[in-house]
Design a protein around this motif. Structure first.
Motif, PDB file in Angstrom:
ATOM      1  N   UNK A   1       0.835  -1.203   0.000  1.00 57.86           N
ATOM      2  CA  UNK A   1       0.000   0.000   0.000  1.00 57.86           C
ATOM      3  C   UNK A   1       0.870   1.253   0.000  1.00 57.86           C
ATOM      4  N   UNK A   2       2.107   1.122   0.459  1.00 57.68           N
ATOM      5  CA  UNK A   2       2.984   2.282   0.644  1.00 57.68           C
ATOM      6  C   UNK A   2       4.125   2.327  -0.375  1.00 57.68           C
ATOM      7  N   UNK A   3       4.721   1.187  -0.677  1.00 57.88           N
ATOM      8  CA  UNK A   3       5.915   1.187  -1.536  1.00 57.88           C
ATOM      9  C   UNK A   3       5.672   1.799  -2.923  1.00 57.88           C
ATOM     10  N   UNK A   4       4.536   1.542  -3.583  1.00 57.48           N
ATOM     11  CA  UNK A   4       4.312   2.227  -4.869  1.00 57.48           C
ATOM     12  C   UNK A   4       4.273   3.751  -4.736  1.00 57.48           C
TER      13      UNK A   4
ATOM     14  N   UNK B   1       4.828  -0.300 -13.919  1.00 49.82           N
ATOM     15  CA  UNK B   1       4.674  -1.456 -13.028  1.00 49.82           C
ATOM     16  C   UNK B   1       5.935  -2.307 -13.021  1.00 49.82           C
ATOM     17  N   UNK B   2       6.529  -2.496 -14.197  1.00 49.97           N
ATOM     18  CA  UNK B   2       7.757  -3.298 -14.270  1.00 49.97           C
ATOM     19  C   UNK B   2       8.892  -2.577 -13.552  1.00 49.97           C
TER      20      UNK B   2
ATOM     21  N   UNK C   1       9.001  -2.879  -9.685  1.00 51.40           N
ATOM     22  CA  UNK C   1       9.617  -4.058  -9.082  1.00 51.40           C
ATOM     23  C   UNK C   1      11.132  -4.037  -9.216  1.00 51.40           C
ATOM     24  N   UNK C   2      11.665  -3.338 -10.211  1.00 58.05           N
ATOM     25  CA  UNK C   2      13.111  -3.121 -10.273  1.00 58.05           C
ATOM     26  C   UNK C   2      13.552  -2.218  -9.119  1.00 58.05           C
ATOM     27  N   UNK C   3      12.761  -1.192  -8.861  1.00 60.84           N
ATOM     28  CA  UNK C   3      13.030  -0.268  -7.758  1.00 60.84           C
ATOM     29  C   UNK C   3      13.011  -1.015  -6.419  1.00 60.84           C
TER      30      UNK C   3
END
Length: 727
Positions: A289-292, A372-373, A376-378
């Motif tokens: 909920x927070x990381x994005x 979005x891709x 997940x790298x981040x």
């Protein structure tokens, strides 16, 4: 028509053993059907002798120049050329490019060691001495457009050891399941911030390492798939371990600060934190909920402004290459599909167009969903950065090793690594273990193995990549089931473990590469060599500088007595318990046997009674051994039937082991806390909440306890005294 003779000949050439010595000492044949199915899984056509031999010629061709050769430094470098008798030696020249960029060239005539072609043999060609590393050899032939190519790998003879280890210092440290760590500020699961705190606390107590469970990437979209030994990929990290509040973007993101500070969010955090079992779904929900939001802040503040922080991220992405894209694309796609269908647990149940990374549909998804891709790298970058900070802190605190990581034996058949595999894995095979006395049905771990023939064709690059990923940010690497470097028990997909056979691997090459990467990363290697250990690997492990794994409860003589830890091999890590065993308290009070009875793991009461009787005998022999060596306090009784596992007995066992010869001593925080519930019960899936049990105390409380501070001092003193005996 297929005959037994041809089948077994091809199987032998492929590395499959047609029989094995069982746990009962019997020579046990492997069925023809098993050999045929395993060969078929490797790409052989087993329908007839003719098709089998034809596919063997295709898969194992007679090569002019082998794809790879591994040489120990200091040995003469000679390569073989398989040429017909009519080939003129003067038509050949070579060019060698070292990893360091140096170029060497020459003609064959002056380089020949021998020419055995008249007897159907080969040319042997001498090459100059080379430094450690990966070098590329090209062999040119007149009138041939492309050269023959070989990778030459020059390695040390043994794995790296820290100077303190070489000088005989005996080290100790706790091994911990990171998810089980409690603190007053984590989000319901131990994280990399907690790891830094643990490193600091252990260093202050005199410990030289902190051992971790595998921290490989799992399934962010399917967080209940929590086994660290069934990862999505072994090359990347489990992003659930990110310490969200320590991410620099957190303090810069008003939206995240407002959400996390809200009463509702804080109530959920407290509930997740207070639970005695990790609620993976809730923890993942809270973090995602927070990381994005933090990624959005990162894009605005750093990527757009091209700051130094954005440059560090982009360098990480570039270094991660295709493998990072595979992981990030898989996680992004899995999250997208899971949002519309909660039953999408892995790629085998993705819609058909998305079941392979190379498909057009997947490439279109990546083009349409770049954010979005990249998210997940981040997240992988954040995890990598925080892990690096923990190891850096360990070095600053003066720990000899710091972090000690764990490499799982394989990957789950439904994750990113198998989804993007390009032939290195044998996906119609699972690895496990043959039947033995404790497991008469054998074990099937559901993990597809490396194909040794493909590994060789790829110059071992997948294995090299795996080591390089897992030796990052640590001072030691434990290799789960290190015997797999020699052989693995292969089972045709869908069959029971009884229907398997041993596949043999190029163990000398793999150990040599392990030594090279160990030196490059200054990373000591520990090999988990429990169970049935083939004679042919014992000396190889010792010579390669790989530390053996000595679990006290398993170190028994033929008469049932316990070996003194003073007689353990110096090149070993000793431990009282492992993650697959009960805790000290659980073992002593037979909680594992009682729980097994409740769960129906022992349907045979006679077998269960035998296990209880055996445990009672073991406990008495343990007491006798510890007492004989002078480590049993006067206030502990000598009759195992009436002696509980209390603080005094637990500490005496730990000090008994600490006085031993093993270079490394691994202890469990669970035993310091006198916990009884296990982390994992092998053989169970739904019967017990494996990989979820937390520690019973916060780190802040644990290391402030006077008894633990006193035990740490005694352990450090015992290890120092043991060090003096080896000087």
């Amino acid at each position: 028509m297929r005959t037994e003779k041809v089948l077994k000949t091809v199987a032998r050439q492929a590395g499959l053993a047609e029989s094995y010595i069982s746990a009962w000492g019997e020579d046990t044949p492997v069925s023809e059907e098993t050999l045929a199915r395993l060969l078929a899984a490797m790409g052989y056509d087993v329908s007839s002798d003719a098709t089998l031999e034809a596919s063997a010629a295709r898969i194992q061709p007679r090569e002019v120049l082998a794809p790879v050769q591994v040489i120990h430094q200091g040995e003469p470098i000679q390569v073989e050329l398989m040429l017909g008798r009519s080939a003129r030696v003067s038509d050949f020249s070579w060019r060698l490019v070292t990893e360091q960029g140096e170029v060497m060239e020459g003609w064959l005539q002056s380089q020949l060691v021998s020419d055995d072609r008249a007897q159907g043999g080969s040319l042997r060609v001498a090459l100059p001495e080379l430094p450690l590393g990966y070098h590329q050899l090209e062999m040119y032939r007149k009138r041939r457009q492309s050269p023959y190519q070989m990778t030459l790998i020059v390695t040390p003879t043994a794995c790296f050891k820290q100077p303190a280890l070489v000088q005989g210092k005996k080290l100790w440290g706790p091994s911990v399941q990171l998810y089980s760590v409690r603190t007053g500020h984590n989000w319901g699961i131990g994280d990399f911030g907690d790891l830094k705190q643990l490193v600091s606390d252990v260093a202050a107590q005199g410990g030289d390492f902190v051992g971790l469970n595998p921290i490989h990437s799992l399934f962010p979209a399917n967080p209940e798939g929590a086994s660290p030994y069934s990862p999505s990929s072994r090359r990347w990290l489990n992003i659930i371990y990110i310490d969200v509040c320590a991410v620099p973007e957190f303090a810069q993101c008003d939206e995240a600060l407002q959400l996390v500070g809200s009463d509702a969010f804080q109530q959920r955090l407290n509930a997740a934190r207070e639970s005695n079992w990790v609620n993976y779904s809730e923890v993942a929900c809270l973090k995602m909920a927070v990381l994005p939001m933090l990624f959005s802040t990162f894009k605005q503040r750093h990527l757009k402004a091209e700051t130094a922080r954005s440059c560090a991220f982009l360098a990480f992405v570039e270094n991660g290459g295709e493998s990072l894209m595979h992981q990030a694309a898989f996680d992004a796609l899995h999250a997208e599909l899971k949002a519309t269908d909660e039953h999408v647990w892995g790629w085998p149940v993705f819609p058909e167009p998305y079941r392979q990374f190379d498909s057009a549909a997947v490439q279109q998804f990546i083009e349409r969903h770049p954010d979005q891709v990249q998210l997940y790298m981040y997240l992988q970058w954040l995890a990598d950065t925080q892990l690096a900070e923990a190891q850096q802190l360990a070095e600053e605190k003066g720990m000899v090793m710091g972090l000690y990581r764990d490499l799982a034996v394989g990957v789950c058949d439904s994750g990113a690594e198998t989804w993007a595999d390009q032939g290195a894995l044998c996906q119609d095979v699972s690895v496990g273990a043959p039947p033995d006395i404790l497991g008469p049905l054998g074990q099937n771990w559901g993990l597809p193995p490396f194909n040794p023939q493909q590994l060789r064709k790829m110059a071992y690059q997948p294995f090299i990549d795996l080591l390089q990923s897992n030796m990052r940010h640590c001072g030691a690497l434990r290799i789960d089931h290190v015997l797999g470097l020699l052989r693995l028990w292969w089972i045709p997909k869908g069959e029971s473990a009884k229907q398997g056979a041993y596949m043999y691997y190029p163990v000398d090459d793999l150990m040599a590469i392990l030594a090279l990467e160990s030196h490059r990363h200054q990373c000591t290697v520990i090999g988990e060599d429990l169970g049935t250990v083939p004679d042919e690997i014992v000396d190889k492990l010792a010579t390669a500088g790989i530390h053996s794994y000595k679990v006290f409860f398993f170190e028994t003589a033929e008469d049932g007595g316990y070996y003194s830890p003073a007689h353990y091999a110096e090149q070993s890590m000793s431990a009282l318990c492992t993650h697959d065993m009960p805790t000290l308290r659980g073992f002593w009070h037979c909680d594992d046997l009682k729980l097994g009875r409740e769960l129906g793991l022992y349907p045979d009461e006679a077998q269960l009674k035998g296990l209880f009787d055996g445990r009672a005998e073991s406990k008495q022999r343990i007491l006798d051994s510890v007492n004989w060596h002078g480590f049993l306090p006067d206030n502990v009784g000598r009759d195992a039937m009436s002696v509980p596992m209390d603080q005094a007995l637990s500490e005496s066992l730990q000090l008994h082991l600490a006085a031993g010869a093993s270079a490394l001593l691994s202890l469990q925080l669970e035993d310091w806390l006198e916990m009884d519930k296990p982390v994992n019960i092998p053989g169970t899936v739904d019967e017990y909440p494996n990989w979820r049990r937390k520690l019973s105390a916060n780190l802040e409380d644990l290391f402030n306890r006077p008894n633990i501070q006193a035990l740490s001092k005694r352990l450090t003193a015992a290890r120092a005294k043991a060090s003096q005996k080896t000087e």
